[in-house]
Scaffold this active site. Structure first.
Site, PDB file in Angstrom:
ATOM      1  N   GLU A 226       0.776  -1.389   0.063  1.00 18.48           N
ATOM      2  CA  GLU A 226      -0.110  -0.049   0.000  1.00 18.48           C
ATOM      3  C   GLU A 226       0.676   0.994   0.043  1.00 18.48           C
ATOM      4  OE1 GLU A 226      -3.101  -0.293   3.124  1.00 18.48           O
ATOM      5  OE2 GLU A 226      -4.378  -1.417   1.676  1.00 18.48           O
ATOM      6  N   GLU A 300      -6.145  -8.039  -1.374  1.00 21.31           N
ATOM      7  CA  GLU A 300      -6.684  -8.189   0.207  1.00 21.31           C
ATOM      8  C   GLU A 300      -8.361  -7.847  -0.028  1.00 21.31           C
ATOM      9  OE1 GLU A 300      -4.970  -5.713   3.325  1.00 21.31           O
ATOM     10  OE2 GLU A 300      -3.045  -6.147   2.455  1.00 21.31           O
TER      11      GLU A 300
HETATM   12  C1  GLA Z   1      -4.146  -2.956   4.724  1.00 27.78           C
HETATM   13  C2  GLA Z   1      -2.966  -3.658   4.817  1.00 27.78           C
HETATM   14  C3  GLA Z   1      -2.909  -4.760   5.686  1.00 27.78           C
HETATM   15  C4  GLA Z   1      -3.817  -5.093   7.018  1.00 27.78           C
HETATM   16  C5  GLA Z   1      -4.969  -4.408   6.606  1.00 27.78           C
HETATM   17  C6  GLA Z   1      -5.878  -4.232   7.632  1.00 27.78           C
HETATM   18  O1  GLA Z   1      -4.783  -3.549   3.646  1.00 27.78           O
HETATM   19  O2  GLA Z   1      -2.389  -4.039   3.714  1.00 27.78           O
HETATM   20  O3  GLA Z   1      -1.497  -5.079   5.979  1.00 27.78           O
HETATM   21  O4  GLA Z   1      -2.979  -3.899   7.699  1.00 27.78           O
HETATM   22  O5  GLA Z   1      -5.150  -3.298   5.753  1.00 27.78           O
HETATM   23  O6  GLA Z   1      -6.097  -5.490   8.466  1.00 27.78           O
END
Ligand code: GLA
EC number: 3.2.1.23
Length: 655
Positions: A226, A300
């Site tokens: 991210e 995700e």
């Molecule tokens: C983001 C991050 C993950 C985690 C999620 C929340 O997507 O990439 O590492 O922190 O949020 O659980």
């Protein structure tokens, strides 16, 4: 996440649209909905049942192509594996959050549910706990975990960071990076790059032979995590890509970002993936702008969420998950369930959030995931298995047996040791004119203290207004008597008058470093800056790093433990014996009457307990128990309870 915010979140019209109407839209009842102009399959049905039984790491011997992209001109692009059309049905399990003895069980469950791919982060802070000292053994044996996945028939996507977020301390960055005031995290700053390069020189050669093209299961590697939300340095992602390539990574590279940050986080020419909870009209808008000729990967899919101390337990309803995953399957979207199995933030692993103040993430990383924290099946598991089963040409493998749980007799700790009497068993104490924060303590070969508690002592000869910046919370004592608390938000308190000169003691607890946002740069723990009374700086401190390592507990055996009092106020260790019978199994420990502290069983740190909830029990894996007698030591900060109870199920506080 607070209860009200959850309620309002769940009831907002957007959510209702997303949960109930978008699936209808997808199923063709509202024909013209497009996802950011991605026209999804018109029929709304996968063309066939998938038969990928020959496409597993052990069976697929010819390895010339790997994970590729077919752009079928006009029709939606899709992934291919060795030339065969392939959808990634991924699930996250973090090896560092699951006792090694249970890896196989959890991976078999991932496979039996119908997933074909395992994804895992790789936490730098655990692998390089001290600068230049690497650990890939035991529960950190990444290679063994990946090879086990291959043996079970799963492909693997690795997410080596170096920053991973994941609600882990400092987003997986080692805290010793914070020692250097010139080092800028997540940038091409030369000091940061030097540290990443050294780490990658140790990590990447371990990943290289696990790659698809070398006969291993790794089909893709994620670059950072991210970065679109941080995005401080335009050259950083390109540097990381190069760092992977020049060390021999040849598989598909990808980036992973939330829907509106996809472009910012992407690397030209590499696959961009998206993170989301709900399918919305605009979910893939940025993806489309960036790479209309590439398949969609939801790197995700948030199938649940994590919990924080003092906040309501997060729940993502199974119906919502079923709707969303049905849509993924129907429209042939590749996705990764974050998390399939969350596991536990054992020890001091947890990170924190900033919500007007520092808020620690709880010990359990249950995540309301597909399996529970202790690896048990949930309704989500059965629903997903059904969905995957309905599109699989071959029957799914049968689901492994349940892992037994039991209730052991309660433990009444019969011995205790006040913290003050335990100090002599520490490795070392540091003498310093001024207070030093954890990270800059001259210990651990110059890497400072990463985790735990830290005690500052100095002599004071008058009362007045004490000023100190303590991260994250501190108890203040004159000699052995507690006189108040400090925190990141409370920096002043009155010290009453007393006679002569006395010992001022400030015990600071690190409750986990923030894992997200620019605040990571400022996450120093302990006392930060000077400490004063009535504006006059205090000097000549003795500083005790309370890292609670195994070696410390070994030495504590030789301490003079006293028979426990019925009540005691103040930080102390309590010792008792848990009787586990001849073949120990999993259990959960609840701590009625205790306030806040840590539990150590046979030297394993089970993590933090705290009466504020929502987590009210700690998972104790049976594999960490010996037959018959097991030593339990509690470090309790404030007030003792009478017993430690064992339960067959976890306990959650209902707010
Ligand atoms: C983001 C991050 C993950 C985690 C999620 C929340 O997507 O990439 O590492 O922190 O949020 O659980």
């Amino acid at each position: 996440m607070g209860s009200l915010s959850c309620l309002s979140r769940c009831l907002s019209w957007k959510r209702i649209m997303a949960v109930f109407f978008l699936p209808l839209a997808l199923s063709g009842l509202i024909p013209h909905i497009q996802y950011g102009e991605y026209m999804l399959s018109k029929t709304g049905r996968p063309q066939s049942r998938y038969n990928w039984s020959h496409l597993t790491p052990l069976k697929l011997k010819n390895r010339s192509v790997g994970l590729g992209i077919a752009n079928t001109g006009g029709k939606a692009a899709h992934f291919t594996l060795e030339g065969h059309k392939f959808l990634i049905f991924g699930g996250s399990i973090h090896y560092f959050r699951v006792p090694r003895e249970y890896w196989r069980d959890r991976l078999l469950k991932l496979k039996a549910c119908g997933f074909n791919t395992l994804t895992t982060y790789i936490p730098w802070n655990l692998h390089e706990p001290e600068r230049g000292k690497f650990d890939f053994s035991g529960n950190l044996d990444l290679e063994a975990f990946v090879l086990m996945a291959a043996e079970i028939g799963l492909w693997v996507i690795l997410r080596p960071g170096p920053y991973i977020c994941s609600e882990i301390d400092l987003g997986g960055l080692p805290s010793w990076l914070l020692q250097n005031p010139n080092l800028q995290l997540r940038t091409t700053n030369k000091d940061f790059v030097r540290a990443v390069d050294t780490y990658f020189n140790h990590l990447i050669p371990r990943m290289v032979p696990l790659q698809y093209h070398q006969g291993g299961p790794v089909i893709a590697v994620q670059v950072e995590n991210e970065y679109g939300s941080f995005n401080k340095d335009k050259s950083y992602m390109a540097y990381l890509k190069e760092a992977l390539l020049e060390r021999g990574i040849v598989e598909l590279l990808l980036t992973s970002d939330s829907e509106d940050k996809v472009v910012n986080g992407s690397i030209q020419g590499e696959l961009a993936a998206v993170n989301l909870r709900f399918l919305r009209k605009n979910s893939f808008l940025q993806l489309r702008q960036l790479q209309s000729n590439k398949p969609i990967l939801i790197m995700e899919y948030w199938i649940g969420w994590f919990d924080r101390w003092g906040y309501r337990h997060s729940v993502t309803h199974v119906k919502e998950v079923e709707h969303t995953v049905s849509a993924f399957i129907k429209y042939e979207l590749s996705f990764n369930a974050y998390m399939f199995h969350g596991g536990t933030n054992f020890g001091f692993m947890n990170g924190a959030s900033y919500i007007q103040k520092h808020v620690g993430v709880v010990t359990s990383y249950d995540y309301d995931a597909v399996l529970t924290e202790a690896g048990d099946y949930t309704e989500k598991y059965f629903k997903l298995r059904h969905l995957f089963g309905s599109v699989s040409a071959k029957p799914l493998p049968s689901s492994p047996h349940l892992t037994p749980k039991t209730v052991y007799p309660a433990v009444r700790p019969s011995l205790y040791l006040p913290l003050w009497d335990a100090l002599q068993y520490l490795d070392e104490a540091v003498k310093s004119v001024i207070p030093i924060n954890m990270e800059n303590l001259p210990i651990n070969n110059g890497s400072g203290q990463s985790f735990g508690f830290i005690l500052y002592e100095t002599s004071i000869c008058s009362g007045g207004i004490l000023y100190a910046e303590a991260h994250d919370v501190a108890q203040v004592f004159v000699n052995n008597i507690i006189i108040g608390f400090l925190s990141d938000k409370v920096q002043k308190m009155r010290i009453p008058k007393f006679k002569g000169c006395q010992l001022l003691r400030i015990l600071v607890e690190n409750q986990g470093r923030i894992s997200y946002s620019w605040r990571i740069q400022e996450e120093k723990k302990g006392l930060v800056g000077s400490v004063s009374i009535n504006g006059i700086s205090l000097k000549n401190f003795t500083i005790y790093p309370l890292e609670m390592k195994k070696s410390f507990f070994e030495r504590l055996r030789f301490a003079t433990w006293k028979p426990g009092p019925e009540s005691y106020l103040g930080p102390a260790f309590y010792k008792g014996i848990l009787k586990a019978g001849s073949s120990p199994v999993d259990t959960f420990l609840s701590l009625p009457g205790w306030n806040c502290g840590f539990v150590f069983v046979n030297g394993h740190n089970l993590g933090r307990y705290w009466k504020i909830g929502p987590q009210e029990s700690l998972y104790l894996p049976g594999v960490w128990l010996h037959p018959e007698d097991n030593e339990i030591i509690l470090f309790e900060k404030i007030r003792r309870g009478l017993s430690i109870r064992s339960r067959g199920k976890p306990k959650l506080k209902l707010f």
